[in-house]
Design a protein around this motif. Structure first.
Motif, PDB file in Angstrom:
ATOM      1  N   ARG A  24      -7.833   5.112  -2.103  1.00  0.00           N
ATOM      2  CA  ARG A  24      -6.510   5.019  -2.735  1.00  0.00           C
ATOM      3  C   ARG A  24      -5.726   6.307  -2.514  1.00  0.00           C
ATOM      4  O   ARG A  24      -4.554   6.275  -2.122  1.00  0.00           O
ATOM      5  CB  ARG A  24      -6.637   4.742  -4.230  1.00  0.00           C
ATOM      6  CG  ARG A  24      -5.281   4.663  -4.926  1.00  0.00           C
ATOM      7  CD  ARG A  24      -5.416   4.615  -6.436  1.00  0.00           C
ATOM      8  NE  ARG A  24      -6.136   5.736  -6.989  1.00  0.00           N
ATOM      9  CZ  ARG A  24      -5.579   6.927  -7.297  1.00  0.00           C
ATOM     10  NH1 ARG A  24      -4.302   7.132  -7.067  1.00  0.00           N
ATOM     11  NH2 ARG A  24      -6.301   7.893  -7.815  1.00  0.00           N
ATOM     12  N   LEU A  72      -6.790   0.444  -5.212  1.00  0.00           N
ATOM     13  CA  LEU A  72      -6.748   0.692  -6.653  1.00  0.00           C
ATOM     14  C   LEU A  72      -7.409  -0.443  -7.424  1.00  0.00           C
ATOM     15  O   LEU A  72      -8.256  -0.221  -8.294  1.00  0.00           O
ATOM     16  CB  LEU A  72      -5.298   0.871  -7.118  1.00  0.00           C
ATOM     17  CG  LEU A  72      -5.093   1.009  -8.624  1.00  0.00           C
ATOM     18  CD1 LEU A  72      -5.737   2.293  -9.126  1.00  0.00           C
ATOM     19  CD2 LEU A  72      -3.618   0.981  -8.954  1.00  0.00           C
ATOM     20  N   THR A  85      -2.848   0.766  -0.690  1.00  0.00           N
ATOM     21  CA  THR A  85      -3.039   1.575  -1.891  1.00  0.00           C
ATOM     22  C   THR A  85      -3.327   0.692  -3.101  1.00  0.00           C
ATOM     23  O   THR A  85      -4.259   0.956  -3.865  1.00  0.00           O
ATOM     24  CB  THR A  85      -1.790   2.440  -2.161  1.00  0.00           C
ATOM     25  OG1 THR A  85      -1.564   3.286  -1.038  1.00  0.00           O
ATOM     26  CG2 THR A  85      -1.964   3.286  -3.411  1.00  0.00           C
TER      27      THR A  85
END
Length: 76
Positions: A55, A20, A16
């Motif tokens: 994400r 990002l 994640t």
């Protein structure tokens, strides 16, 4: 089993964060004209969009793993 889920959770959280950061970096390469909606989307815009979709996907996986861990902890 619990250790495996924790490792999966950490991997999902790392994925994640990586998605990002890559999405933000790609977004920073987008020109002002593109932000105003002039012309076709550039490769940077498309990559930024794709990274943010990844994400969200990785975040959903992380949340599901947390739910499974909490459910497993409640059963013991």
């Amino acid at each position: 089993m619990n250790t495996f889920l924790v490792i999966l959770l950490i991997a999902a959280m790392i994925a994640t964060v990586v998605a990002l950061i890559r999405g933000i970096v790609a977004f920073l390469k987008v020109t002002e004209a593109e932000l105003k909606g002039e012309g076709p989307p550039s490769a940077a815009s498309l990559k930024s969009n794709k990274m943010m979709q990844f994400r969200i996907f990785f975040q959903a996986i992380a949340v599901l793993i947390v739910v499974v861990i909490m459910f497993a902890a409640g059963r013991t």
